[in-house]
Write a protein that holds these residues in place. Structure first.
Motif, mmCIF file in Angstrom:
data_model
loop_
_atom_site.group_PDB
_atom_site.id
_atom_site.type_symbol
_atom_site.label_atom_id
_atom_site.label_comp_id
_atom_site.label_asym_id
_atom_site.label_seq_id
_atom_site.Cartn_x
_atom_site.Cartn_y
_atom_site.Cartn_z
ATOM 1 N N ARG A 82 69.496 57.623 13.643
ATOM 2 C CA ARG A 82 70.414 56.507 13.852
ATOM 3 C C ARG A 82 70.615 56.272 15.345
ATOM 4 N NH1 ARG A 82 74.341 56.626 10.750
ATOM 5 N NH2 ARG A 82 75.875 55.522 12.012
ATOM 6 N N VAL A 83 71.180 55.121 15.682
ATOM 7 C CA VAL A 83 71.643 54.829 17.036
ATOM 8 C C VAL A 83 73.042 54.250 16.902
ATOM 9 C CG1 VAL A 83 71.331 53.436 19.112
ATOM 10 C CG2 VAL A 83 69.334 54.451 17.999
ATOM 11 N N ASP A 84 74.021 54.914 17.501
ATOM 12 C CA ASP A 84 75.416 54.482 17.410
ATOM 13 C C ASP A 84 75.908 53.777 18.661
ATOM 14 O OD1 ASP A 84 76.087 55.836 14.811
ATOM 15 O OD2 ASP A 84 75.527 57.606 15.967
ATOM 16 N N GLY A 85 75.258 54.040 19.782
ATOM 17 C CA GLY A 85 75.726 53.444 21.028
ATOM 18 C C GLY A 85 74.632 53.465 22.071
ATOM 19 N N ALA A 86 74.861 52.718 23.150
ATOM 20 C CA ALA A 86 73.870 52.656 24.223
ATOM 21 C C ALA A 86 74.546 52.300 25.534
ATOM 22 C CB ALA A 86 72.793 51.628 23.897
ATOM 23 N N PHE A 87 74.005 52.867 26.590
ATOM 24 C CA PHE A 87 74.416 52.510 27.950
ATOM 25 C C PHE A 87 73.153 52.086 28.679
ATOM 26 C CE2 PHE A 87 75.948 54.181 32.311
ATOM 27 C CZ PHE A 87 76.480 52.945 32.647
ATOM 28 N N ASN A 88 72.983 50.777 28.847
ATOM 29 C CA ASN A 88 71.808 50.229 29.524
ATOM 30 C C ASN A 88 72.111 50.170 31.015
ATOM 31 O OD1 ASN A 88 70.462 49.897 27.058
ATOM 32 N ND2 ASN A 88 71.500 47.952 26.697
ATOM 33 N N ASN A 89 71.734 51.240 31.683
ATOM 34 C CA ASN A 89 72.175 51.487 33.047
ATOM 35 C C ASN A 89 71.076 51.372 34.089
ATOM 36 O OD1 ASN A 89 73.834 53.017 35.218
ATOM 37 N ND2 ASN A 89 72.086 54.374 34.873
ATOM 38 N N ALA A 90 69.816 51.486 33.689
ATOM 39 C CA ALA A 90 68.726 51.527 34.663
ATOM 40 C C ALA A 90 68.736 50.287 35.547
ATOM 41 C CB ALA A 90 67.384 51.649 33.948
ATOM 42 N N GLY A 91 68.566 50.500 36.845
ATOM 43 C CA GLY A 91 68.542 49.379 37.766
ATOM 44 C C GLY A 91 68.141 49.831 39.161
ATOM 45 N N LEU A 92 67.860 48.852 40.015
ATOM 46 C CA LEU A 92 67.511 49.168 41.392
ATOM 47 C C LEU A 92 67.861 47.987 42.287
ATOM 48 C CD1 LEU A 92 64.756 47.397 42.041
ATOM 49 C CD2 LEU A 92 63.660 49.223 40.769
ATOM 50 N N GLN A 93 67.827 48.246 43.587
ATOM 51 C CA GLN A 93 68.047 47.211 44.589
ATOM 52 C C GLN A 93 67.059 47.415 45.712
ATOM 53 O OE1 GLN A 93 72.116 46.746 45.883
ATOM 54 N NE2 GLN A 93 71.551 45.621 47.723
ATOM 55 N N ARG A 94 66.556 46.324 46.254
ATOM 56 C CA ARG A 94 65.628 46.392 47.380
ATOM 57 C C ARG A 94 66.358 46.068 48.692
ATOM 58 N NH1 ARG A 94 61.973 49.558 45.082
ATOM 59 N NH2 ARG A 94 60.563 48.518 43.625
ATOM 60 N N GLU A 95 65.593 45.700 49.696
ATOM 61 C CA GLU A 95 66.168 45.449 51.008
ATOM 62 C C GLU A 95 67.045 44.193 51.017
ATOM 63 O OE1 GLU A 95 65.800 47.529 53.585
ATOM 64 O OE2 GLU A 95 64.668 48.818 52.217
ATOM 65 N N PHE A 96 67.973 44.144 51.983
ATOM 66 C CA PHE A 96 68.827 42.975 52.176
ATOM 67 C C PHE A 96 68.055 41.936 52.989
ATOM 68 C CE2 PHE A 96 71.675 46.453 51.371
ATOM 69 C CZ PHE A 96 72.732 45.895 50.661
ATOM 70 N N ASN A 97 67.913 40.728 52.404
ATOM 71 C CA ASN A 97 67.179 39.658 53.075
ATOM 72 C C ASN A 97 67.696 38.298 52.643
ATOM 73 O OD1 ASN A 97 64.942 40.817 54.705
ATOM 74 N ND2 ASN A 97 64.251 41.664 52.752
ATOM 75 N N ASP A 98 67.599 37.310 53.532
ATOM 76 C CA ASP A 98 67.778 35.934 53.100
ATOM 77 C C ASP A 98 66.696 35.599 52.080
ATOM 78 O OD1 ASP A 98 69.867 35.625 54.894
ATOM 79 O OD2 ASP A 98 68.607 34.699 56.456
ATOM 80 N N VAL A 99 66.950 34.577 51.260
ATOM 81 C CA VAL A 99 65.997 34.243 50.209
ATOM 82 C C VAL A 99 64.604 33.969 50.776
ATOM 83 C CG1 VAL A 99 65.403 32.555 48.444
ATOM 84 C CG2 VAL A 99 67.733 33.397 48.599
#
Length: 248
Positions: A82-99
């Protein structure tokens, strides 16, 4: 907020908020099914949980790959039924830049992992929960899912997308026993935060009404509440854990 014998899937559980969440869930009695790209970090968390008497499984998981997301949920179903719950936490950030100065690869990596990874995980978690009789999904967005910051358009876009996806998916399953919410942490003391600040814990104090950064256990406390029956009438919402930043 007992989660005794509940089966909880966690992505990005090898460090930072994810690691603390896995340990907190295990202390609350949950059986943790952990996904992480770094195999050693993920295995170390499982070892720590098991050494303390808890139950946990690990699978190397890159949430930008739908097959990996499907396999992680399948592991929970195969081993625990079974699956009763989830924490979708994976993530990252790259360098700070103007678009106009942001590398195309940064756009792709952050959208693929932070946003599409959450969508993939929700897809397979919701399917499993429908078979299990319901559950609670918590997506890790960010204070920047609610407001903006210069030089991070790609990251802000992904985090706003998580908030929108959370609200829409919550409506899809509101009558089918699945609650879906998001947490929006402000600055939290994690390895990722330290990489940005060079280890200076007070760099962003002036931008936080409480005049301090948060700690992973403060995010985990909010997570456990959202995963527990105590939040049984809460779905489609965002819970800010940000020292008051979203109030400004």
């Amino acid at each position: 907020m007992s989660l005794e014998n509940k089966v909880i899937v966690v992505t990005g559980g090898g460090s930072g908020m994810g690691r603390d969440a896995c340990l907190a869930l295990a202390r609350a009695g949950a059986r943790v099914v952990l996904g992480n790209r770094n195999a050693q970090a993920g295995a170390d968390v499982v070892e720590e949980i098991v050494a303390a008497g808890g139950k946990a499984l690990f699978r190397v998981t890159d949430v930008s790959r739908p097959a990996d997301c499907e396999a992680l949920v399948a592991l929970a179903m195969e081993r625990y039924g079974r699956v009763d719950g989830a924490f979708n936490n994976a993530g990252l950030q790259r360098e700070f830049n103007d678009v106009h100065e942001t590398p195309d690869a940064d756009f792709s990596d952050v959208i693929d992992i932070n946003l599409k990874g959450v969508l993939y995980m929700m897809k397979y978690e919701a399917a499993a929960m429908l078979r299990s009789g319901g559950g609670s999904i918590v997506n890790n967005a960010s204070i920047f899912g609610l407001k903006a910051m210069p030089k991070t358009a790609y990251y802000v876009a992904a985090k706003h997308g998580i908030v929108g996806a959370t609200r829409a998916a919550a409506l899809d399953y509101a009558t089918r026993g699945i609650r879906i919410n998001a947490i929006c942490p402000g600055p939290i003391k994690t390895p990722s935060f330290d990489r940005v600040t060079g280890g200076d814990e007070h760099m962003y104090d002036d931008g936080v009404p409480m005049h301090r950064i948060g700690r992973p256990h403060e995010v985990s406390a909010a997570l456990l509440w959202l995963l527990s029956a105590q939040s049984s009438y809460v779905t489609g919402t965002t819970l800010s854990v940000d020292g008051g930043m979203s109030a400004e």
